[in-house]
Design an enzyme around this catalytic site. Structure first.
Site, short mmCIF file in Angstrom:
data_model
loop_
_atom_site.label_atom_id
_atom_site.label_comp_id
_atom_site.label_asym_id
_atom_site.label_seq_id
_atom_site.Cartn_x
_atom_site.Cartn_y
_atom_site.Cartn_z
N HIS A 181 -66.48 -9.12 -31.40
CA HIS A 181 -67.71 -9.79 -31.01
C HIS A 181 -68.40 -9.02 -29.89
O HIS A 181 -69.63 -9.09 -29.74
CB HIS A 181 -67.42 -11.21 -30.51
CG HIS A 181 -66.93 -12.14 -31.58
ND1 HIS A 181 -65.61 -12.20 -31.95
CD2 HIS A 181 -67.59 -13.04 -32.36
CE1 HIS A 181 -65.47 -13.11 -32.91
NE2 HIS A 181 -66.65 -13.62 -33.17
N ASP A 252 -68.26 -10.16 -42.01
CA ASP A 252 -68.26 -10.91 -40.77
C ASP A 252 -69.70 -10.88 -40.24
O ASP A 252 -70.57 -10.19 -40.79
CB ASP A 252 -67.27 -10.30 -39.77
CG ASP A 252 -66.73 -11.33 -38.78
OD1 ASP A 252 -67.34 -12.40 -38.62
OD2 ASP A 252 -65.67 -11.07 -38.18
#
Length: 339
Positions: A181, A252
């Site tokens: 992230h 993702d």
């Protein structure tokens, strides 16, 4: 109209007029919900119903609902423990752990299906190597065969509740410290070592009938210079051809730091789809979502359409029916007692 290859999010507790218009775009195929979309069960059930009503076939509605740190809906839902607790039980009593894993998968899935959510991005198939800050107790165990064993039982429970399963993060996120992230993790191991350990749960679960897989935003530098989710080597050659996976490949989130190596968001979407993804996720950035819908161009893959339609949830009892079901109450008691 078929399901498009893009999964987006929405801003709040109900759809805005501009969101309704966006969800009708032919490139959209699904919506992922977050904690900001949840206030109480009846509210989110109405939101899901509204999302489903925007298109035919219905848009897919998904959520990250693993338990522990990653559970988007809280009040009114069973507090699911981290799945690593099942691994701890497995060390002492494998049979009990498998039984609890099946119950946990069923409970997670049946509560979500009762409000109309099609699927959760679960189970996590990464190994808990004690290295990855973002994985940690989201993984069942450090041993590949134990992860496969518990994940299989968990998926059986999900299937009993009418929900398809999505394993993540292929070929394994557990051996890198960085959080994708926030950064681009690099794993320098040889392919043979990854195949012998991290890929084992994915291989086993494909054999057991896993419907979806999400690749990691991790570069495995001895295999390809691109993160796995943008790599034709990983997705087409290894996942599709060598492992024989025929289900849905979800990227993702393309807004994550680990995805930015592939260029701007439109370039990321194009690269992920070209590499073999069936659906790309663009989350928490409305401007980026609009850029993808404007810049992606025509994308028509009949095989992907068929794969995506299979991700729709099957019939499930209502919340009222569940509350009156003794097996549901027994499952809640068993799962909340795990930790």
């Amino acid at each position: 109209m078929s399901l498009g290859p893009v999964m987006l999010d929405v801003q709040g507790l109900e759809l805005l007029p501009e969101e309704r218009e966006r969800l009708r775009h032919p490139l959209v195929g699904g919506v992922i919900l977050f904690s900001r979309n949840y206030q109480f069960p009846e509210q989110v059930e109405a939101l899901v119903r509204d999302i489903h009503a925007q298109r035919e076939p219905q848009l897919l509605v998904a959520v990250d609902h693993e338990g522990g740190r990653v559970q988007r809906f809280r009040d009114g839902f069973t507090a699911l423990p981290p799945i690593r607790e099942l691994g701890r039980i497995h060390d002492e009593n494998p049979k009990r752990a498998r039984r609890l894993a099946e119950t946990s998968g069923w409970l997670m899935a049946t509560e979500l299906r009762a409000i109309g959510v099609d699927f959760s991005f679960a189970p996590v198939l990464d190994l808990d190597r004690g290295v990855s800050r973002v994985i940690g107790d989201r993984a069942f165990h450090s041993h590949p065969e134990t992860v496969a064993d518990l994940a299989h039982a968990y998926m059986v429970g999900m299937h009993q509740a009418g929900m398809a399963a999505v394993g993540k993060h292929f070929p394994g996120h557990g051996a890198v410290e960085a959080d994708s992230h926030l950064a681009l993790p690099v794993d320098g191991r040889k392919l043979v070592d990854i195949q012998a350990e991290d890929m084992v749960p994915f291989e086993r679960m494909i054999h057991y009938g896993l419907e979806g897989i999400m690749p990691a935003h991790v570069v495995f530098s001895r295999v390809d210079s691109l993160p796995a989710g943008f790599s034709g080597t990983w997705l087409r050659k290894i996942l599709r051809e060598q492992l024989g996976f025929q289900g849905v490949i979800f990227s993702d989130d393309l807004s994550m730091e680990g995805a930015k190596v592939a260029g701007d968001v439109v370039a990321r979407a194009k690269m992920a789809l070209s590499a073999g993804c069936d659906m790309v996720l663009v989350c928490n950035d409305t401007a980026a979502a609009d850029q993808v819908l404007t810049g992606l161009g025509t994308h028509d893959d009949p095989v992907s359409h068929l794969r995506l339609v299979r991700m729709h949830g099957r019939e499930n009892p209502t919340r009222t029916q569940l509350a009156q079901d003794q097996s549901y109450r027994d499952a809640v008691r068993a799962v909340t007692g795990i930790a």
